[in-house]
Design a protein around this motif. Structure first.
Motif, short mmCIF file in Angstrom:
data_model
loop_
_atom_site.label_atom_id
_atom_site.label_comp_id
_atom_site.label_asym_id
_atom_site.label_seq_id
_atom_site.Cartn_x
_atom_site.Cartn_y
_atom_site.Cartn_z
N VAL A 168 -0.62 9.76 -2.47
CA VAL A 168 -0.20 8.64 -3.31
C VAL A 168 -0.30 7.36 -2.48
N HIS A 169 -0.94 6.34 -3.04
CA HIS A 169 -1.00 5.05 -2.35
C HIS A 169 0.36 4.36 -2.43
N ILE A 170 0.83 3.88 -1.29
CA ILE A 170 2.14 3.24 -1.17
C ILE A 170 2.00 1.73 -1.00
N LEU A 171 1.13 1.31 -0.09
CA LEU A 171 0.88 -0.11 0.18
C LEU A 171 -0.61 -0.38 0.07
N SER A 172 -0.95 -1.61 -0.35
CA SER A 172 -2.33 -2.07 -0.31
C SER A 172 -2.33 -3.59 -0.18
N PRO A 173 -3.44 -4.19 0.22
CA PRO A 173 -3.45 -5.63 0.47
C PRO A 173 -3.10 -6.46 -0.76
N LEU A 174 -2.45 -7.60 -0.54
CA LEU A 174 -2.20 -8.56 -1.60
C LEU A 174 -3.53 -8.94 -2.24
N VAL A 189 0.89 -9.31 -6.62
CA VAL A 189 0.00 -8.28 -7.17
C VAL A 189 -0.79 -7.65 -6.03
N ALA A 190 -0.76 -6.33 -5.95
CA ALA A 190 -1.48 -5.61 -4.90
C ALA A 190 -2.87 -5.18 -5.38
N LYS A 191 -3.77 -4.93 -4.44
CA LYS A 191 -5.12 -4.50 -4.79
C LYS A 191 -5.11 -3.19 -5.58
N ILE A 192 -4.21 -2.27 -5.21
CA ILE A 192 -4.11 -0.98 -5.90
C ILE A 192 -2.88 -1.01 -6.79
N ALA A 193 -3.07 -0.78 -8.08
CA ALA A 193 -1.96 -0.83 -9.03
C ALA A 193 -0.87 0.17 -8.64
N GLY A 194 0.38 -0.28 -8.78
CA GLY A 194 1.51 0.59 -8.49
C GLY A 194 1.93 0.63 -7.04
N THR A 195 1.25 -0.14 -6.19
CA THR A 195 1.61 -0.17 -4.77
C THR A 195 2.34 -1.46 -4.44
N ILE A 196 2.92 -1.50 -3.24
CA ILE A 196 3.56 -2.70 -2.71
C ILE A 196 2.50 -3.52 -1.98
N ALA A 200 -2.01 -7.78 4.99
CA ALA A 200 -2.85 -7.20 6.04
C ALA A 200 -3.94 -6.37 5.38
N ASP A 201 -5.00 -6.12 6.14
CA ASP A 201 -6.09 -5.28 5.66
C ASP A 201 -5.70 -3.82 5.93
N PHE A 202 -4.78 -3.32 5.12
CA PHE A 202 -3.98 -2.13 5.47
C PHE A 202 -3.66 -1.37 4.19
N VAL A 203 -3.79 -0.04 4.25
CA VAL A 203 -3.41 0.83 3.14
C VAL A 203 -2.53 1.94 3.69
N MET A 204 -1.45 2.23 2.99
CA MET A 204 -0.58 3.35 3.37
C MET A 204 -0.57 4.37 2.25
N GLY A 205 -0.56 5.65 2.65
CA GLY A 205 -0.45 6.72 1.67
C GLY A 205 0.48 7.80 2.14
N ALA A 206 0.96 8.63 1.21
CA ALA A 206 1.82 9.76 1.55
C ALA A 206 1.52 10.91 0.61
N VAL A 225 -11.07 -2.42 -1.95
CA VAL A 225 -9.66 -2.61 -1.57
C VAL A 225 -9.52 -3.33 -0.24
N VAL A 226 -10.32 -2.95 0.76
CA VAL A 226 -10.17 -3.52 2.10
C VAL A 226 -11.35 -4.42 2.45
N GLU A 227 -11.11 -5.33 3.39
CA GLU A 227 -12.16 -6.23 3.85
C GLU A 227 -13.06 -5.54 4.87
N LYS A 228 -12.44 -4.94 5.87
CA LYS A 228 -13.20 -4.27 6.91
C LYS A 228 -13.55 -2.87 6.42
N THR A 229 -14.81 -2.60 6.22
CA THR A 229 -15.23 -1.31 5.67
C THR A 229 -15.83 -0.37 6.71
N LYS A 230 -16.17 -0.89 7.87
CA LYS A 230 -16.77 -0.07 8.93
C LYS A 230 -15.78 0.08 10.08
N ARG A 231 -15.80 1.27 10.69
CA ARG A 231 -15.02 1.56 11.90
C ARG A 231 -13.54 1.21 11.71
#
Length: 293
Positions: A168-174, A189-196, A200-206, A225-231
């Motif tokens: 489940v996605h918990i956090l995603s970028p503004l 409003v977060a990039k992923i609906a239902g998340t906080i 930051a260019d950061f995603v949290m899941g659990a 969702v994120v800016e940095k897509t590589k590495r």
């Protein structure tokens, strides 16, 4: 799911973490340098700055203290944690809890995630007001994409059944990004609906993976969702919740098995990769994923 041959995985063993015990009321393990624990090898991982696994005894807690220019969030594993802050008038806690607007709240329980943007400065306290039960939670900090943000709080409850079905996605970028207007900040409003939303260019899941089960973590949280897509830098943590009976294996590798309290630094992965996580212990495993730039 297939093995990610381009990924590098290095375990961070529980016994190697920093540890602090304060007056018998707090037991805290530090994945990264924090307070009295310092190791120049472990200061941050991408924008991930702090990962503490804390247990606070009943009728104890953290008195009012300030924060600024950090994104700080608590993931409750068991027990309850009461929060009071400088943005909420004294005596208004219960009303804030009942209104449940997600920005002001009173008491956190299992399934809740509380998020703070320290920004230009904020002060809060966190207390375990239970008479007889400890609270067990993860305290996590990320470095924001810019300083001087408006202080804000959010809280949200995440469904246990959903976590047992997959990550489940918990956090995603503004969604409005680095140059968000004040109105866009307030809308939160977060990039992923239902998340906080996080600055930051950061995603949290659990996820809670049943014994013998397997989940896949989609690096980067999905398309766009994120800016940095590589590495990207992905950290996987297995909290100490099952008395040592939970174990997971990452990316189908025999040398990438985590016991409770262990974590793993995963580098060289790209947005869109799917990281396999298998539960190979006696019981279900609660797994936290921190996916950073």
């Amino acid at each position: 799911m297939t093995k990610l041959s381009h990924a590098k995985i290095i375990a961070r063993r529980s016994a190697d973490r920093g540890y602090a015990e304060h007056g018998g009321w707090l037991k805290s393990f530090h994945t990264f340098s924090f307070a009295s624990y310092y190791d120049h090898h472990f200061t941050n991982f991408g924008s991930l700055r702090v990962l503490n696994e804390d247990r606070v005894a009943a009728r104890n807690g953290f008195p009012t203290h300030p924060h600024r220019d950090a994104e700080i969030f608590s993931y409750i594993l068991s027990g309850e944690l009461t929060h009071r802050d400088s943005m909420l008038a004294k005596g208004a806690e219960q009303r804030a809890q009942e209104e449940g607007d997600g920005k002001q709240f009173y008491r956190m329980k299992r399934g809740d995630v509380q998020f703070t943007t320290g920004g230009t400065g904020i002060a809060h306290s966190e207390q375990n007001e239970s008479r007889d039960k400890a609270v067990h939670f993860l305290q996590i900090w990320a470095l924001p994409w810019r300083n001087g943000l408006k202080p804000q709080y959010h809280t949200r409850t995440f469904d246990e059944a959903a976590k047992r079905a997959g990550f489940v996605h918990i956090l995603s970028p503004l969604a409005a990004g680095r140059e968000a207007t004040r109105a866009e900040e307030d809308a939160a409003v977060a990039k992923i609906a239902g998340t906080i939303p996080i600055h930051a260019d950061f995603v949290m899941g659990a996820g809670i993976i049943g014994a013998g089960g397997r989940f896949g973590w989609g690096v980067g949280g999905g398309e766009g969702v994120v800016e940095k897509t590589k590495r990207r830098n992905v950290y996987v943590h297995l909290p100490m919740t099952k008395g040592g009976r939970a174990r997971v294996r990452l990316d189908y590798r025999e040398d990438a098995v985590l016991e409770e309290g262990d974590g793993a630094f995963i580098t060289g992965v790209n947005a869109g990769d799917v990281l396999g996580v298998e539960s190979i212990g006696e019981v279900e495993a609660e797994v936290i994923v921190l996916d950073s730039d």
